[in-house]
Design a protein around this motif. Structure first.
Motif, PDB file in Angstrom:
ATOM      1  N   ASP A   5      -2.145  11.316   8.416  1.00 32.34           N
ATOM      2  CA  ASP A   5      -3.469  10.685   8.491  1.00 32.34           C
ATOM      3  C   ASP A   5      -3.276   9.312   9.126  1.00 32.34           C
ATOM      4  OD1 ASP A   5      -4.439  12.898   7.073  1.00 32.34           O
ATOM      5  OD2 ASP A   5      -4.141  11.913   5.151  1.00 32.34           O
ATOM      6  N   GLN A  30      -7.947  11.872   9.923  1.00 30.02           N
ATOM      7  CA  GLN A  30      -7.392  12.810   8.962  1.00 30.02           C
ATOM      8  C   GLN A  30      -6.669  13.967   9.659  1.00 30.02           C
ATOM      9  OE1 GLN A  30      -7.520  12.406   5.624  1.00 30.02           O
ATOM     10  NE2 GLN A  30      -8.722  10.517   5.727  1.00 30.02           N
ATOM     11  N   ILE A  60      -1.563   7.050   6.359  1.00 28.37           N
ATOM     12  CA  ILE A  60      -2.246   6.499   5.187  1.00 28.37           C
ATOM     13  C   ILE A  60      -2.196   7.518   4.040  1.00 28.37           C
ATOM     14  CG2 ILE A  60      -4.435   5.626   4.290  1.00 28.37           C
ATOM     15  CD1 ILE A  60      -2.987   3.809   6.324  1.00 28.37           C
ATOM     16  N   ASP A  61      -1.628   7.070   2.908  1.00 28.00           N
ATOM     17  CA  ASP A  61      -1.432   7.960   1.766  1.00 28.00           C
ATOM     18  C   ASP A  61      -2.328   7.653   0.581  1.00 28.00           C
ATOM     19  OD1 ASP A  61       0.726   9.369   3.012  1.00 28.00           O
ATOM     20  OD2 ASP A  61       2.027   7.665   2.572  1.00 28.00           O
ATOM     21  N   SER A  62      -3.009   6.497   0.598  1.00 27.55           N
ATOM     22  CA  SER A  62      -3.842   6.101  -0.536  1.00 27.55           C
ATOM     23  C   SER A  62      -4.913   5.142  -0.050  1.00 27.55           C
ATOM     24  CB  SER A  62      -2.984   5.426  -1.618  1.00 27.55           C
ATOM     25  OG  SER A  62      -2.506   4.176  -1.165  1.00 27.55           O
ATOM     26  N   ALA A  63      -5.709   4.623  -1.002  1.00 25.32           N
ATOM     27  CA  ALA A  63      -6.788   3.688  -0.647  1.00 25.32           C
ATOM     28  C   ALA A  63      -6.292   2.257  -0.524  1.00 25.32           C
ATOM     29  CB  ALA A  63      -7.899   3.762  -1.697  1.00 25.32           C
ATOM     30  N   SER A  64      -5.008   2.015  -0.767  1.00 26.09           N
ATOM     31  CA  SER A  64      -4.474   0.659  -0.727  1.00 26.09           C
ATOM     32  C   SER A  64      -4.565   0.078   0.677  1.00 26.09           C
ATOM     33  CB  SER A  64      -3.014   0.651  -1.195  1.00 26.09           C
ATOM     34  OG  SER A  64      -2.444  -0.631  -1.021  1.00 26.09           O
ATOM     35  N   GLN A  69       2.483   0.153   1.420  1.00 24.94           N
ATOM     36  CA  GLN A  69       2.239   1.272   0.514  1.00 24.94           C
ATOM     37  C   GLN A  69       2.111   2.599   1.269  1.00 24.94           C
ATOM     38  OE1 GLN A  69       2.137   0.793  -2.970  1.00 24.94           O
ATOM     39  NE2 GLN A  69       2.867  -1.233  -2.311  1.00 24.94           N
ATOM     40  N   HIS A  70       2.241   2.557   2.594  1.00 28.38           N
ATOM     41  CA  HIS A  70       2.049   3.750   3.422  1.00 28.38           C
ATOM     42  C   HIS A  70       3.290   3.999   4.285  1.00 28.38           C
ATOM     43  CE1 HIS A  70      -2.124   3.467   2.156  1.00 28.38           C
ATOM     44  NE2 HIS A  70      -2.117   2.195   2.538  1.00 28.38           N
TER      45      HIS A  70
END
Length: 566
Positions: A5, A30, A60-64, A69-70
């Motif tokens: 993503d 996505q 991108i792995d999360s909403a952070s 964090q990715h």
């Protein structure tokens, strides 16, 4: 298992250095290993400078929002000059993760035209091809701008409509420069796709048009056959893959914040300072109000950061400064709406220096008390904003506070009522307190409401000072910290300003013709008379005849019952 993503992050380097800072990010695509980003980066170009750019790609792995964090996928560097100097202003360069090559990135650029037109478009489809085995299609449209070398760049994607062959897409607004760079006869390509959750979207068909046809053409001119060239080559009986019709095309000139300022709209800046006891006694070095010889306290930093930007748009540089939460002279009563210079008939301070001087002087004349009530100062400024429904004046209220609001319900009510007025509110939280409740007032995630009444628009921006300045009185890179703080809290103001003007149908006045300044009389360096807020005997502000009387004089509007401690 799914694909990546990806997101692209652009960094720019300071002139003459290799020190990069984040500039902007694209949207996340996505499930795609070959993303085509819609988001464009708009940069100023200087021929005489080597403008270094760095592009980083992340999965991108999360909403952070924190990039660490990715998963890092690769990076590439070049200069704007390299892109411009390439054939067709287009360059493909390799992405690297360390020394490992991991794909490539295609970069293109084009000079933006000065066209300010914005188009609002709405389309519907009829009898589209069925692409899903167990259902109908989930169609969406993709719009492409034709480049000068006849290649195409993605400009916009609609939402996909689930399980239908007759989609009706939501209307959308887009700058005409994005679709055709202001050239109404330049080709616009539109593709229709069937969305699939795994990213393997199916092509339905395409058509081409231009902005002139969309704006001026008849309904028949703007009904298009979707053509899939592969199907057409295979089937002799092939006619089309469906029809796309234009339902709405409205083009209007998009005015800017600068158009209103140039046309004479005045921006009025008011500061409200929290003098509650939770700040700590000013005599103590750990107090948020402590005045040191070699460092600024948190309140000074916030005033300077925001005030230095806003003052440039205020012609007379006279700023009302209010205090709340203190016992004030001569009788020691608690007040949540007092003039920091103790002149209720003329609460103005001359320039940022005047604000700082009045603030420092007031600390030796008041007693910090409480509670922390916001609604009186919000209602104070709202009364003046209400007197200017013609767009001639816009108000910005800066509230600096150290703690949790005591009159939250009254504050919510005041903000909801003020959301219909030409007013923006900036709240800067100072000190170590938790400010979770403040986030409720900032309508970025959900529009503020009170007792069933919703705000007409988001007018509040809240940030904690500690996110930008590393501790009380920190002197490490203070100027950079203040610049970042100002950028964060003021970024939404032009949008809030424009949303109010648009909602009330107010157009900017034409720019006045340039005037030759008359020769100044008097001593060399003497300043000419200010033209902004004349201090009339009535003590009203912004000083024009239609302004209401200053709250300390005359008849005031009926206010709701006072909050606790007022």
């Amino acid at each position: 298992m799914s694909k990546s993503d990806p997101i692209c992050v652009l960094y720019t380097a300071q002139l003459g250095t290799d020190k990069f800072a984040e500039f902007e990010r694209t949207e996340v695509i996505q499930n795609n290993l070959n993303p085509n980003f819609v988001k464009k980066f708009v940069l100023d170009y200087y021929f005489e400078e080597s403008q270094k750019l760095k592009f980083e790609i992340y999965d991108i792995d999360s909403a952070s929002a924190k990039l660490n964090q990715h998963d890092f996928l690769g990076a590439a560097q070049c200069t704007i000059g390299q892109i411009i100097g390439s054939t067709g202003n287009r360059i493909q360069i390799a992405l690297y993760e360390g020394n490992k090559k991991c794909g490539s990135i295609l970069l293109s650029c084009e000079e933006l035209s000065s066209c300010k037109d914005k188009a609002t478009l709405k389309f519907q489809g009829k009898k589209l091809d069925k692409k899903d085995f167990f259902g109908k299609s989930d169609p969406y449209l993709v719009f492409y701008r034709c480049n000068e070398d006849e290649s195409f760049t993605i400009a916009h994607k609609t939402e996909y409509v689930k399980n239908t062959l007759d989609p009706n897409w939501k209307e959308f607004s887009i700058p005409v420069t994005s679709l055709c760079n202001g050239d109404y006869d330049r080709t616009i390509k539109v593709e229709c796709w069937d969305w699939d959750s795994d990213g393997s979207h199916d092509f339905i068909g395409e058509f081409k048009t231009n902005m002139r046809c969309l704006r001026e053409g008849t309904p028949q001119d703007n009904t298009y056959q979707l053509i899939n060239q592969k199907l057409k080559a295979k089937k002799k009986s092939y006619k089309s893959s469906g029809m796309i019709s234009l339902l709405k095309c409205q083009v209007e000139t998009e005015v800017t914040f600068l158009d209103y300022i140039t046309g004479g709209t005045q921006v009025n800046f008011t500061v409200a300072i929290d003098f509650t006891a939770s700040n700590g006694a000013p005599q103590q070095p750990n107090s948020l109000h402590h005045i040191g010889h070699n460092r600024q306290n948190a309140y000074e930093q916030a005033i300077l950061a925001v005030g230095q930007i806003v003052q440039d748009y205020d012609t007379d540089k006279l700023f009302p400064v209010l205090g709340f939460g203190a016992k004030i002279p001569p009788d020691g009563r608690v007040s949540h709406e007092f003039a920091v210079n103790f002149n209720e008939q003329n609460p103005f301070c001359a320039g940022i220096g005047g604000i700082m001087g009045a603030y420092k002087n007031s600390l030796s004349h008041i007693q910090l008390h409480g509670p922390t009530n916001f609604s009186p100062v919000i209602n104070h400024v709202a009364r003046f904003a209400e007197a200017y429904p013609d767009g001639s004046n816009y108000f910005i209220l800066l509230i600096i506070t150290d703690g949790v609001i005591s009159d939250m319900d009254f504050t919510k009510s005041a903000i909801v009522n003020a959301s219909s007025l030409p007013l923006s509110i900036i709240i800067i939280g100072v000190g170590p307190a938790e400010f979770d409740a403040m986030e409720v007032l900032d309508g970025d995630k959900q529009m503020l409401s009170y007792r069933g009444k919703s705000a007409e628009r988001d007018i509040v921006q809240f940030v904690p000072l500690r996110d930008f300045v590393g501790g009380i009185g920190s002197s490490t890179n203070v100027m950079l910290s203040q610049a970042r703080l100002a950028k964060e809290v003021l970024a939404e103001v032009p949008y809030q300003f424009l949303s109010w003007m648009k909602k009330h149908g107010i157009k900017p006045n034409p720019a006045p013709p340039p005037q030759q300044q008359p020769a100044q009389q008097g001593y060399p360096g003497q300043q000419p008379a200010q033209q902004g807020y004349p201090m009339d005997p009535g003590g009203s502000y912004p000083g024009q005849q239609s302004a209401p009387p200053y709250p300390s004089q005359g008849t005031q509007p009926t206010a709701p019952s006072a909050p606790p401690g007022y």
